[in-house]
Design an enzyme around this catalytic site. Sequence first.
Site, PDB file in Angstrom:
ATOM      1  N   GLU A  14       0.904  -1.296   0.142  1.00 53.67           N
ATOM      2  CA  GLU A  14      -0.154   0.211   0.000  1.00 53.67           C
ATOM      3  C   GLU A  14       0.964   1.281   0.098  1.00 53.67           C
ATOM      4  O   GLU A  14       1.806   1.404   0.958  1.00 53.67           O
ATOM      5  CB  GLU A  14      -0.876   0.110   1.294  1.00 53.67           C
ATOM      6  N   CYS A  61      -5.720   4.189   5.677  1.00 51.55           N
ATOM      7  CA  CYS A  61      -5.589   3.251   4.578  1.00 51.55           C
ATOM      8  C   CYS A  61      -6.788   2.258   4.714  1.00 51.55           C
ATOM      9  O   CYS A  61      -7.304   1.967   5.420  1.00 51.55           O
ATOM     10  CB  CYS A  61      -4.690   2.275   5.424  1.00 51.55           C
ATOM     11  N   CYS A  64      -5.173  -1.797   5.422  1.00 54.42           N
ATOM     12  CA  CYS A  64      -5.270  -1.969   6.995  1.00 54.42           C
ATOM     13  C   CYS A  64      -6.615  -1.055   7.259  1.00 54.42           C
ATOM     14  O   CYS A  64      -6.692  -0.331   8.112  1.00 54.42           O
ATOM     15  CB  CYS A  64      -4.210  -1.431   7.730  1.00 54.42           C
ATOM     16  N   HIS A  68      -7.368   1.563  12.359  1.00 54.95           N
ATOM     17  CA  HIS A  68      -7.175   2.800  12.765  1.00 54.95           C
ATOM     18  C   HIS A  68      -8.205   3.509  13.370  1.00 54.95           C
ATOM     19  O   HIS A  68      -8.486   4.131  14.512  1.00 54.95           O
ATOM     20  CB  HIS A  68      -6.708   3.827  11.744  1.00 54.95           C
ATOM     21  N   ARG A 457      -0.171  -5.602  10.620  1.00 58.76           N
ATOM     22  CA  ARG A 457       1.041  -4.993  10.132  1.00 58.76           C
ATOM     23  C   ARG A 457       1.767  -4.649  11.652  1.00 58.76           C
ATOM     24  O   ARG A 457       3.115  -4.354  11.563  1.00 58.76           O
ATOM     25  CB  ARG A 457       1.206  -3.938   9.242  1.00 58.76           C
ATOM     26  N   SER A 480       4.018   0.715   9.879  1.00 56.59           N
ATOM     27  CA  SER A 480       4.898   0.908   9.068  1.00 56.59           C
ATOM     28  C   SER A 480       6.109   1.841   9.252  1.00 56.59           C
ATOM     29  O   SER A 480       6.850   1.937   8.564  1.00 56.59           O
ATOM     30  CB  SER A 480       4.355   0.868   7.748  1.00 56.59           C
ATOM     31  N   CYS A 524       2.793  -0.332   4.755  1.00 60.59           N
ATOM     32  CA  CYS A 524       1.805   0.163   4.143  1.00 60.59           C
ATOM     33  C   CYS A 524       2.027   1.753   4.511  1.00 60.59           C
ATOM     34  O   CYS A 524       2.402   2.367   5.442  1.00 60.59           O
ATOM     35  CB  CYS A 524       0.512  -0.076   5.225  1.00 60.59           C
ATOM     36  N   CYS A 527      -0.384   4.783   5.657  1.00 62.37           N
ATOM     37  CA  CYS A 527      -0.436   4.786   7.000  1.00 62.37           C
ATOM     38  C   CYS A 527       0.805   5.615   7.880  1.00 62.37           C
ATOM     39  O   CYS A 527       0.673   6.087   8.611  1.00 62.37           O
ATOM     40  CB  CYS A 527      -0.700   3.240   7.748  1.00 62.37           C
TER      41      CYS A 527
END
Lengths: 545, 313
Positions: A14, A61, A64, A68, A457, A480, A524, A527
Amino acid sequence: MGQRILIDPITRIEGHLRIEVEVENGKVKDAWSSGQMFRGIEMMLKGRDPRDAHHFVQRSCGVCTYIHALSSVRAVEAACNITIPDNARIIRNLLHGAQYQHDHIVHFYHLHALDWVDIVSALSADPVKTASLSENVSGRPGTAEYFRTVQDKLKTFVNSGQLGPFNNAYWGHPAYLLPAEANLMAASHYLEALKLQAKAARMHAIFGGKNPHPQSLVVGGVTCIGDLTPERLDEFTQIWKETKEFVDQVYIPDLLAVASFYKDWAGIGGNNTTYLAYGDFPRKGVDDDLLLPGGVLMGDLTPRSLDTNLITEDVTRGWYEPGEARHPYQGETRPIPAEVTYNTEDKYSWMKAPRYDGRSAEVGPLARNLVAYTRGQKDVKQLVDHVLTTLGVGTEALFSTLGRTAARGIETVVVGNAMESWIDELRSNIARGDKEIYQPWIMPDTGMGYGLNDVPRGALGHWIEIDKKKIKNYQYVVPSTWNLGPSDATNQKGPVENSLIGTPVADPKQPLEILRTVHSYDPCIACAVHVIDPHTNETYKVRVI
Amino acid sequence: MKTDQQTEFYENLEKKGVSRRDFLKYCTALTATMGLSYSCVGKVAEQIEAAAAQRPAVIWLHFGECTGCSEAFLRTPDVGGIILETISVEYHETIMAASGHQAEQNLHNAVKQYDGKFVCVVEGAIATAHNGAYGKIGGRTFLDIAWDVIPRAAATIAIGSCAAYGGVAAAAPNPGGYKGVTDAIGAPAINLPGCPMNPLNLLGTILKYLNNEPMEMDGYGRPLFAYGESVHDRCPRLKHYENFEFATEFGSKEVEMGYCLLDLGCKGPDTYNNCPTAKFNDSTSFPIQAGHPCIGCSEPGFWDYMTPFYEET
């Protein structure tokens, strides 16, 4: 000085990521990871209604997705002293568990597999031999006819001359080691997994209205009251079961089969010493009794308790004005408000560099597996030992690109298995008339809180400060960013940069090996780069309609 | 009852490995929710046959985005069939095997080979502040890439609210100067907003395009077949609204009984999209069904104009 190789864009992730390495004598000597985009979601949040934050941050994102939003509502609930009903905890766990199932399957087959599987080689496989291979290794063996059909489909595709997503890749690279039949089996499962993931995502839609970006979380609980029916639970259970069967019968056997050809990679792509896990999946209260435990490993295998006060972010090598490393509550970030120059000797990324007690720390499936293993979590320990025995490697093999990829499969099983107990709990609560999913509450004038979770992640934390019922400050530190962040004031590299050092590169024009290690982290970038407040201390005024 | 033409169509699909059941289910959803006719689907079948030699080329650009719209597209039940047999996805960063230099080469070659003929799908907003410095791919700004690629497309489809109108990246104070495709470079685009866009709306648009059907659009560049009516007008809770039956607490008995969510902040009356009828994830649900108010995610500037989300507007 060795040869510099630049890979930009890194695809099958991503977001927008650039990786640069210096290769000397066929091995990576130095590496730089660079985030190439930011939007600035944190600064948008200033002055807004804290209840709205989860919608904004969820848009960090779409891969994912959900996670969040979950961190955000947990942070606001902590700041406002809200305890959510038990059913809300269970439904949130189910949505989170579904995200693990979906995300890890997609990562293995659609984002990572093509680093190990040569699609072109699959064209020359013998379907009969492929069937007997799958008979030996797969929990869901295919017939020769089935593999021939898939192969024909691939041949038609290749013969069309329009290779689309498979065009111009590193096919035929000497680092591809699978026999043609294993490539055909994996290619077939790539297509199967593409279908399965669309179905698995429906678990989100059942209790969340849609996927990506489910929309049933609110501060105080969840909203999906109309979906707490026996029919809906059965629908969820059916998809969960089908997904779990795919994981057990296809994903894990494929993982082990592919890994058995790439055992060299159990000695490549490690190099980190600090591993951080927040842990997740509360089984009672929000902070108690987590399915996946939290903790920190710092250079040895003795897990320590997590202390969130030790988390800071350093901006020395990011495109920000100079400033000291700060804890998220004091997070202050000033990007360079102009065109920026990429310079690996100085500033080279939009990412900040998160540190735990001053150390760069790897987060994600491997960190979670290691913390759970050293804490004696039975389900994880049993599966880790099983994988190590099957592959005939020792525990040192975990600290590698292969170990990271295996860890992802292991926790898919652990979380998938646990989901059954949450479905049962929800079912029995509903059966005895308990459908409470929301705790009414009143916004305090001021408050501070944080929400931690451990997401596919890695370790994710959101920190919020509320003043006059509005968001005064909002910061999040993302997996990430931990993994792909740049170097810092002390020239300590980020985990991915560390892991790349020592990686063999057979052909600098086709750096397939680099992709293997980078992808093993499942980056990602949208993010990872979400921060920024160019106008420090300036609060954006909410437009009142 | 199916006509011979339809029977033949499904047989052709099956020869190509597309499950008849999957496709039938999918077409039913399309025809039911979008007023697409079976004759349209039949013509697409001919297109697919004719395309055996060459499938329509699609160049999919990712700018300031979260990949949620790509993910939504991947939730299409037979997405493998679409990617491998219906269209040719020449460039798509999330799924393509090639990386780095080779990926850039793919983009360059596809634009050259299909100049004036490809469909450009754009996901994400374009950073325009500081000469586009806040978003780059392969060392080039999103803005440069947009100027280079989009004007050479036969048609441009801006998917999701970011590509259409700037979306979350453009929420105030919009530090990157993010804009939608048309605002950023003045190029015409079919806008399919939503956060994410509904993949049925993308598929419906592609089918209509392949079929050379005229695309009627509203003032915001949205096709009327999907965005012609408000969420409110199509809402299953509408009759309770008309009876003045409003829920006032999340997770309450009233929400369960289907009462209107307006008092909880629902933006359905001001939001044009087909969520209540098209639904998401193979007709599984949509937010209002899950007891959550609509947040207006297919309207331009909704992150600023529709917030606070939980207050009545």
